[in-house]
Design an enzyme around this catalytic site. Structure first.
Site, PDB file in Angstrom:
ATOM      1  N   GLU A 184       0.827  -1.208   0.000  1.00 13.24           N
ATOM      2  CA  GLU A 184       0.000   0.000   0.000  1.00 13.24           C
ATOM      3  C   GLU A 184       0.859   1.255   0.000  1.00 13.24           C
ATOM      4  OE1 GLU A 184      -3.084   0.099  -0.469  1.00 13.24           O
ATOM      5  OE2 GLU A 184      -3.969  -1.794   0.183  1.00 13.24           O
ATOM      6  N   ARG A 244       0.368   3.852  -3.166  1.00 12.11           N
ATOM      7  CA  ARG A 244      -0.277   5.120  -2.834  1.00 12.11           C
ATOM      8  C   ARG A 244       0.727   6.260  -2.728  1.00 12.11           C
ATOM      9  NH1 ARG A 244      -5.786   3.980   0.153  1.00 12.11           N
ATOM     10  NH2 ARG A 244      -5.927   1.718  -0.014  1.00 12.11           N
ATOM     11  N   ASP A 304      -4.415  -9.709  -8.054  1.00 14.17           N
ATOM     12  CA  ASP A 304      -4.819  -8.846  -9.159  1.00 14.17           C
ATOM     13  C   ASP A 304      -3.717  -7.997  -9.770  1.00 14.17           C
ATOM     14  OD1 ASP A 304      -4.752  -7.615  -6.688  1.00 14.17           O
ATOM     15  OD2 ASP A 304      -6.436  -6.291  -7.057  1.00 14.17           O
ATOM     16  N   GLU A 314     -12.727   0.069  -9.799  1.00 15.31           N
ATOM     17  CA  GLU A 314     -12.318  -0.862 -10.857  1.00 15.31           C
ATOM     18  C   GLU A 314     -13.280  -0.924 -12.036  1.00 15.31           C
ATOM     19  OE1 GLU A 314     -10.191  -1.723  -7.197  1.00 15.31           O
ATOM     20  OE2 GLU A 314     -12.362  -1.680  -7.607  1.00 15.31           O
ATOM     21  N   THR A 329      -1.595   0.698 -10.186  1.00 17.15           N
ATOM     22  CA  THR A 329      -2.838   0.091  -9.700  1.00 17.15           C
ATOM     23  C   THR A 329      -3.632   1.027  -8.795  1.00 17.15           C
ATOM     24  OG1 THR A 329      -3.747  -1.989  -8.835  1.00 17.15           O
ATOM     25  CG2 THR A 329      -1.911  -0.995  -7.610  1.00 17.15           C
TER      26      THR A 329
END
Length: 700
Positions: free
Chosen positions: A263, A267, A399, A587, A683
């Protein structure tokens, strides 16, 4: 009267600049280097009577010159970003380096270094106790790298064009589109202003109570996640203020809780890199480097595999670390874009090395797993065995590794061919066994992606499909469309389009027009799915599937079953709804946006707008937008107004501003705004500049 050929040649041939010709000044363009060969050839052409031979000589000279320049080009333009300079630093130009420079970095004197933009400056925060500060870059590694991987030399390839040319729209349609774009921007501004007022510098605002909370290190996740959105939406004053604040985030203190390296990478590092790539503000590259230095310490293990749940306090004390035995595929695989881009910008290969070691291992073991072509959800980072477990999916926990395969191929301009190879093998397996066509009441020809478990039965391998769809896996439509364009595989684009259509179908067949976190459906028989379009809905088969999913008694009566279906709010086409939340996920609109850019389908803007209206209507609070606990709870005739619509929860993750609203805004913006032929999204929807060939580089 047109000028003679000699005059034309002198103006266009690089390196030739004279004082005048027939009284006409001949300016030197500045970016063409001097080239004696071509200058000489031009002079010969000017004074020679037999110009046909001279044209031949000039042609040979040009060919040799370009060939030499092409060979010497290699890294000079692609990897050395400090030789180019674009823009005036005011932020008025939308994209610095818009001439095509994939690695725009301003020179060292471009921004005023008197700004207080370095949290490690001696004169900053004098009152603060600095005893617990860590200079991550100066920590002595316990397991130093012995053989540093280097980014490959060479020019980026001409990859196939991704975006489809979209015809000029009628005036009325343009007006509607711009109104919708501005409506999205207004929602963003409402949320941003509330965050600024109530939760500034915290990770998240609580959109109902106005509180704040820190869930991602306390470094201001919403602030950093939103930087590039502010720039893209042309909120330059807010962007300037946000950069001032973000430049003072202190990454030199180790948080007490374990750091989620995945993360933090997507981010914070992704957010800083994208905002830098867009604006050229060097403070953002410095912050990206600070985050990169911190994350790099998480790779200080015997095999250089990262600690995905990282104890930064222990690491700051140089305590030995060892990678975990059970790690999620997505969390160990999702570094290729951010770490590679950071290495390209800083010209320090260590981040590329860190990410590429993981790529090499996954590449090597791709064909050795129990489902060749795919990797299991759980891998062993301590032993570097990535082929032992049984469950395979492109959904949650795996993913973004799959997502990064075509995107890394695009980012590096095809210079690392293993990304394309892994992508093509993986998608062949996914399309064969994970993708299924559901049996739907309107017989819609759409696709959904599920999870495959692999087991052995004697000498046979058994592949069992769990037909569970996820909002999270809706990214797959966009991934296949992008990847299919990049590798020129129309099957991938078509499958991606049907996966996107499956997500749109799910949105439109939920009570409030919003897709849940997870759901299950009844797959059509494999013999006709997905190759053949026929899959006629059977209510008997549908209800039998519901009985299996809900583990209802075999002797349950039709009336009792109907009552159970109503109680669980199961609409026709769905067989269960295990998780009915909506947490402001991006998404679905991500794939709609990418499919619109790649196919130009004219129905997609209207479908995207319906999605936006449903989300805004049901999640809006006085301050911002909130997650929903159950999107099936919809009773518009209830006398209690508070029970008419889904209940909101006091949560707004940073990706609402960093991803969801960004994709909606881009959906209704001009197609050259963050073109997919120039940018690639990580992502967390942070756009990074792709390495692309540039003819100008031939003459640098």
């Amino acid at each position: 009267m047109p000028p003679p050929p000699a005059k034309i040649l002198i103006h266009v041939v690089p390196g030739f600049a004279g004082n005048n010709l027939d009284g006409v000044p001949i300016p030197n363009s500045g970016w063409y280097p001097s080239c004696p060969l071509i200058s000489t050839a031009a002079t010969m052409l000017l004074f020679s009577r037999n110009r046909s031979y001279v044209f031949l000589i000039v042609g040979i000279f040009l060919f040799v010159f370009l060939a030499i320049r092409k060979r010497s080009y290699q890294y000079s333009y692609v990897i050395d970003p400090f030789q180019s300079y674009h823009g005036d630093g005011s932020g008025d130009n939308f994209l610095p380096g818009s001439s095509g420079d994939p690695n725009y970095v301003p020179p060292n004197d471009y921004f005023d270094d008197n700004t207080d933009d370095n949290v490690n400056d001696k004169d900053q925060n004098d009152e603060e106790d600095t005893a617990d500060r860590i200079e991550w870059s100066k920590l002595k590694p316990n397991y130093p790298v012995q053989d540093m991987r280097q980014f490959p030399k060479g020019s980026p390839q001409w990859l196939p064009k991704v975006q489809k040319f979209i015809e000029t729209e009628p005036v009325a349609e343009r007006q509607v589109r711009l109104e919708r774009r501005d409506a999205v921007k207004e929602v963003f501004q409402r949320c941003w202003n509330s965050y600024r007022k109530h939760a500034w510098m915290s990770d998240e605002i609580m959109p109902i109570s106005g509180g704040k909370r820190d869930v991602f290190g306390g470094w201001g996740a919403t602030l950093v996640d939103s930087l590039d959105t502010l720039w893209i939406m042309d909120l330059k004053d807010e962007f300037k203020e946000a950069v001032e604040a973000a430049s003072k985030i202190d990454f030199s203190k180790a948080p007490g809780d374990k750091v989620n390296v995945f993360e933090t990478n997507i981010r914070y590092l992704g957010g800083f890199l994208a905002a830098y790539d867009l604006s050229g503000d060097r403070r953002l590259l410095r912050k990206a480097t600070e985050v990169g230095e911190m994350l790099y310490v998480a790779f200080d293990t015997p095999n250089r595999m990262p600690m995905t749940r990282w104890d930064a306090v222990d690491a700051s004390k140089n305590k030995p670390q060892e990678a975990d035995e059970s790690v999620l595929l997505a969390e160990i695989g999702t570094f290729a874009l951010e770490f590679t881009r950071l290495s390209l910008l800083t010209k320090d290969p260590k981040w590329f090395d860190a990410a590429h070691r993981i790529t090499e291992l996954l590449h090597k073991q791709q064909d050795t797993t129990r489902f060749p072509g795919m990797w299991p959800v759980i891998v062993n980072a301590r032993t570097t065995e990535f082929n032992l477990h049984n469950d395979f999916t492109i959904g949650a926990m795996a993913d973004s590794w799959y997502e990064y395969l075509p995107k890394a191929h695009a980012l590096v301009g095809g210079l690392l061919p293993q990304y394309r190879e892994m992508y093509e093998k993986a998608m062949e397996a996914v399309i064969k066994r994970n993708v299924f066509r559901p049996m739907l009441p309107d017989n819609a020809d759409v696709l959904v992606s599920g999870l495959v478990s692999v087991s052995r039965s004697g000498d046979d391998t058994v592949y069992s499909l769990k037909p569970e769809g996820q909002h999270l896996v809706c990214f797959a439509g966009g991934m296949l469309a992008l990847g299919g364009k990049l590798v020129e595989n129309q099957t991938h684009v078509s499958v991606g389009e049907k996966l996107m259509d499956g997500c749109i179908w799910t949105y439109s067949h939920m009570p409030v027009g919003i897709m849940p976190e997870t759901f299950t459906m009844l797959p059509c028989p494999l013999a006709i799915s997905p190759e053949k379009p026929e899959c006629t809905f059977s209510e008997t088969k549908w209800k039998d599937a519901i009985k299996r999913q809900l583990e209802a008694p075999d002797d349950i009566s039709p009336e009792e079953l109907n009552s159970l279906i109503a109680e669980k709010h199961i609409s026709k086409g769905f067989t269960s709804l295990p998780d009915t939340r909506y947490i402001l996920r991006p998404e679905a609109i991500e794939s709609v946006f990418i499919l619109y850019r790649t196919t130009g389908r004219k129905d997609l803007p209207e479908k995207a707008w319906k999605m936006f209206e449903a989300i805004e209507k049901n999640t809006k609070t006085e301050l911002a937008n909130a997650a929903l606990s159950d999107i099936t709870r919809y009773d518009p005739e209830n006398v209690d107004e508070s029970k008419r619509y889904p209940e909101k929860t006091d949560s707004m993750e940073s990706f609402w501003l960093g991803e969801t609203l960004k994709y909606f805004y881009l959906m209704f913006s001009e197609p050259d705004l963050i073109s997919l032929d120039e940018w690639v999204f990580n992502t967390e929807a942070h756009p990074l500049r792709r390495l692309v060939p540039d003819l100008k580089g031939l003459f640098d």
